[in-house]
Design an enzyme around this catalytic site. Sequence first.
Site, mmCIF file in Angstrom:
data_model
loop_
_atom_site.group_PDB
_atom_site.id
_atom_site.type_symbol
_atom_site.label_atom_id
_atom_site.label_comp_id
_atom_site.label_asym_id
_atom_site.label_seq_id
_atom_site.Cartn_x
_atom_site.Cartn_y
_atom_site.Cartn_z
ATOM 1 N N CYS A 187 -24.038 43.239 2.408
ATOM 2 C CA CYS A 187 -23.131 42.649 3.392
ATOM 3 C C CYS A 187 -22.736 43.625 4.492
ATOM 4 O O CYS A 187 -22.581 43.223 5.652
ATOM 5 C CB CYS A 187 -21.903 42.098 2.690
ATOM 6 S SG CYS A 187 -22.310 40.705 1.598
ATOM 7 N N ASP A 198 -15.635 42.728 2.392
ATOM 8 C CA ASP A 198 -15.749 42.270 1.001
ATOM 9 C C ASP A 198 -15.206 43.240 -0.037
ATOM 10 O O ASP A 198 -15.819 43.452 -1.097
ATOM 11 C CB ASP A 198 -17.207 41.960 0.672
ATOM 12 C CG ASP A 198 -17.783 40.816 1.499
ATOM 13 O OD1 ASP A 198 -17.050 40.266 2.341
ATOM 14 O OD2 ASP A 198 -18.967 40.505 1.323
ATOM 15 N N LYS A 210 -16.941 33.934 4.387
ATOM 16 C CA LYS A 210 -18.371 33.686 4.529
ATOM 17 C C LYS A 210 -18.952 33.256 3.188
ATOM 18 O O LYS A 210 -18.372 33.500 2.143
ATOM 19 C CB LYS A 210 -19.085 34.932 5.054
ATOM 20 C CG LYS A 210 -18.903 36.179 4.226
ATOM 21 C CD LYS A 210 -19.423 37.404 4.968
ATOM 22 C CE LYS A 210 -19.303 38.665 4.128
ATOM 23 N NZ LYS A 210 -20.091 38.614 2.887
#
Length: 211
Positions: free
Chosen positions: A151, A9, A106
């Site tokens: 995450c 991310d 995701k």
Amino acid sequence: MSSLLLVIDVQNDFLPGGALAVPHGDEVITVINALAPRFANVLLTQDWHPPGHVSFASTHGRPPFETMTLPYGAQVMWPDHCVQGTSGAAFAEGLAVARAQGVIRKGYHEHTDSYSAFMEADRKTRTGLAGMLRERGITAVYCCGLATDFCVAWSALDARAAGFETYLIDDACRAIDTGGSLTRARATLAAAGVATVNSDSPSLRSDSLRR
């Protein structure tokens, strides 16, 4: 050992000035760019939310960073971020990982969040990443990116639970650290057997990672 660098991310909305900025999040880019050429196997993850996602505070008319109980459990209410197709969802412009072989998206299901690259927040729905890594002969996963306490930590924990030797590259991550979340994440990672290393660790020498 066949090792994977999992870059989590590193997107505009998580950088300074973004909708859900991680403090000093931009500092991971240089470290990751230096790490990636050491690995034969590199994958990226990308938060990829539809508008009105269940994790957005605006969806529920609630203040950001409150916690709500949703059908799958506790959920932090985040500012709208990484909305599909927006500049905020794009990878950081300075991220240079030419070895990346794919992207795991995701959080794209409207009614379920997904911190982990391996399993969604309902803890039932799998992304298929574990199976793909096994088919490719991966035995060790090195996690880096944003944010350490969400995450990155969830992905590392799920990698370890799936049977992979798992490492968190500490200087290639930055944390949100809300309400003690970083301290809790570090304790949980250690208890699960996730090793914490830095980018200059001997275990990250390129001669062993690119076999």
